[in-house]
Write a protein that holds these residues in place. Structure first.
Motif, short mmCIF file in Angstrom:
data_model
loop_
_atom_site.label_atom_id
_atom_site.label_comp_id
_atom_site.label_asym_id
_atom_site.label_seq_id
_atom_site.Cartn_x
_atom_site.Cartn_y
_atom_site.Cartn_z
N THR A 1 4.01 26.02 81.93
CA THR A 1 3.92 24.56 82.03
C THR A 1 4.78 23.95 80.94
N PHE A 2 5.60 22.96 81.31
CA PHE A 2 6.53 22.37 80.36
C PHE A 2 6.41 20.85 80.33
N MET A 3 6.52 20.31 79.12
CA MET A 3 6.69 18.87 78.93
C MET A 3 8.18 18.56 78.94
N VAL A 4 8.52 17.32 79.28
CA VAL A 4 9.94 16.94 79.28
C VAL A 4 10.06 15.49 78.82
N SER A 5 11.03 15.26 77.94
CA SER A 5 11.35 13.91 77.49
C SER A 5 12.79 13.91 77.01
N ASP A 6 13.24 12.74 76.55
CA ASP A 6 14.60 12.63 76.01
C ASP A 6 14.71 13.17 74.59
N GLY A 7 13.59 13.54 73.99
CA GLY A 7 13.61 14.05 72.63
C GLY A 7 13.73 12.96 71.58
N GLU A 8 13.64 11.71 71.99
CA GLU A 8 13.70 10.58 71.06
C GLU A 8 12.65 9.56 71.50
N ASP A 9 11.63 9.37 70.69
CA ASP A 9 10.55 8.45 71.03
C ASP A 9 10.88 7.05 70.49
N LEU A 10 10.54 6.04 71.29
CA LEU A 10 10.91 4.67 70.96
C LEU A 10 9.70 3.74 70.97
N SER A 11 9.74 2.72 70.14
CA SER A 11 8.78 1.63 70.28
C SER A 11 9.25 0.75 71.43
N THR A 12 8.34 -0.04 71.97
CA THR A 12 8.72 -0.97 73.04
C THR A 12 9.77 -1.95 72.53
N THR A 13 9.63 -2.39 71.28
CA THR A 13 10.62 -3.31 70.69
C THR A 13 12.00 -2.67 70.65
N GLU A 14 12.08 -1.42 70.20
CA GLU A 14 13.37 -0.74 70.13
C GLU A 14 13.94 -0.49 71.52
N LEU A 15 13.08 -0.12 72.46
CA LEU A 15 13.54 0.09 73.84
C LEU A 15 14.16 -1.18 74.40
N LEU A 16 13.50 -2.31 74.21
CA LEU A 16 14.03 -3.57 74.73
C LEU A 16 15.35 -3.94 74.07
N ARG A 17 15.47 -3.70 72.78
CA ARG A 17 16.73 -3.99 72.10
C ARG A 17 17.87 -3.13 72.65
N ARG A 18 17.60 -1.86 72.86
CA ARG A 18 18.65 -0.97 73.34
C ARG A 18 18.93 -1.19 74.83
N MET A 19 17.92 -1.60 75.56
CA MET A 19 18.12 -1.95 76.96
C MET A 19 18.99 -3.21 77.06
N ALA A 20 18.73 -4.18 76.21
CA ALA A 20 19.54 -5.40 76.19
C ALA A 20 21.00 -5.07 75.86
N CYS A 21 21.20 -4.17 74.92
CA CYS A 21 22.55 -3.74 74.56
C CYS A 21 23.25 -3.11 75.76
N ALA A 22 22.51 -2.28 76.51
CA ALA A 22 23.08 -1.64 77.70
C ALA A 22 23.48 -2.68 78.75
N LEU A 23 22.72 -3.77 78.80
CA LEU A 23 22.99 -4.85 79.76
C LEU A 23 24.03 -5.84 79.24
N ASP A 24 24.46 -5.67 77.99
CA ASP A 24 25.35 -6.64 77.33
C ASP A 24 24.73 -8.03 77.29
N LYS A 25 23.44 -8.05 76.97
CA LYS A 25 22.69 -9.30 76.89
C LYS A 25 22.01 -9.38 75.52
N PRO A 26 21.75 -10.59 75.03
CA PRO A 26 21.01 -10.71 73.79
C PRO A 26 19.54 -10.37 74.01
N ALA A 27 18.92 -9.76 73.01
CA ALA A 27 17.50 -9.46 73.08
C ALA A 27 16.74 -10.55 72.34
N ARG A 28 16.16 -11.46 73.10
CA ARG A 28 15.41 -12.57 72.49
C ARG A 28 13.94 -12.16 72.36
N LEU A 29 13.67 -11.42 71.29
CA LEU A 29 12.35 -10.85 71.09
C LEU A 29 11.63 -11.59 69.96
#
Length: 320
Positions: free
Chosen positions: A228-256
């Motif tokens: 039995t195996f677990m799987v992830s990206d090997g990098e855990d994120l806070s919701t705040t950090e995820l939203l910031r990096r998602m906004a960067c991927a979208l080329d949008k400002p993160a208004r948090l």
């Protein structure tokens, strides 16, 4: 190698089909409920597939080396079934175990089962992580059904000699992702101010390509048998950090906005959204050290490159 993929129209199964279709010496079949699939022309079809304990697929499974079982009754919000647990059991337990029994009878060598982190539970602390050997503690009918399927598959493996590999993904994201992940992209794309600028949780996620890469490795790796195996990206994120990096991927400002978490929880409680806020503010981490050590696996793509691919697909789909 001859491979059958169930759940071939799903988010994970369809991507797996496309990747396998480009590999040499792999003959790929898709089990589909209908008469056709949206997939590569080289993929052959097992039509009118029904995950049911009443159907005998043994003759159709003869000659296959591997079955990757991604089909399931999936977790849904506000389930309308009169008895959700029995509805999940009918497909995820009885249907899965019947298919596995038939696969073993047909001489299938390995059965790769896509389970769920919900077998372990719904949350961890920020500093703890679920491991594949932890005592299961599912809290909802979907998680219970996946746990029961895992237990039954292990018994079948012991009795028949067919190798079983279990993979428990965390939240999967990538091109075409739906549900809350899609909602977050939509919020950011529209420039909405979001009250999630001060969340200090920690969550494991897995990019679709990372999950598919591990599935393919588990189809063949000798050391994967009956593990039995677990799987992830090997990098855990806070919701705040995820939203910031998602906004960067979208080329949008993160208004948090840095709204304190206790205020968010109070508001969610008042409006009956505590479950949603738990997914946004709670922690859920997995330990993938066994996956790395036993299989020599490491994530194929980074979080940022996977977010960028998801963002590009999201933006292109809006233009259509």
């Amino acid at each position: 190698m001859r491979v059958l993929v169930t759940g071939s129209s799903g988010f994970v199964g369809n991507r797996l089909l496309n990747v396998l279709a480009n590999k040499k010496n792999v003959e790929v079949f898709a089990a589909a409920r209908g008469e056709s699939i949206d997939g590569p022309a080289t993929v052959r079809l097992l039509k009118n597939f029904e995950l049911s304990s009443a159907v005998d697929w043994t003759p159709n499974l003869i000659g296959f080396d591997v079955v990757v079982h991604a089909a399931a009754r999936v977790h849904v919000m506000n389930d309308q079934a009169l008895n959700p647990l029995e509805a999940f059991r009918a497909v995820n337990v009885k249907g899965t175990l019947k298919l596995a029994e038939q696969a073993a009878s047909a001489g299938v060598r390995r059965f790769v089962f896509i389970s769920s982190i919900k077998v372990n539970g719904e949350s961890t602390t920020k500093d703890d992580a679920y491991s594949p050997d932890a005592v299961p503690a599912p809290l909802d009918p979907y998680g219970v059904s996946k746990m029961e399927a895992e237990s039954g598959l292990k018994a079948i493996a012991q009795r028949t000699g067919m190798e079983v590999v279990i993979i428990r993904p965390v939240l999967v994201y990538g091109p075409g992702v739906k549900a809350n992940f899609l909602k977050m992209m939509q919020w950011l794309d529209k420039g909405f101010p979001l009250p999630f600028g001060a969340i200090r949780n920690s969550r494991s996620l897995v990019a679709l390509d990372n999950l598919v890469d591990l599935i393919i490795l588990c189809m063949e790796h000798p050391a994967a048998a009956n593990q039995t195996f677990m799987v992830s990206d090997g990098e855990d994120l806070s919701t705040t950090e995820l939203l910031r990096r998602m906004a960067c991927a979208l080329d949008k400002p993160a208004r948090l906005l840095p709204v304190p978490e206790w205020i968010l929880r109070l508001g969610a409680s008042l409006f009956g959204k505590s479950d949603l806020l738990q997914r946004l503010c709670g922690s859920l981490r997995v330990d993938i050290s066994k996956t790395r050590d036993v299989l020599g696996w490491k994530p194929l793509v980074s979080v940022d490159s996977a977010l960028k691919e998801a963002a590009i697909h999201f933006q292109e789909s809006r233009k259509q």
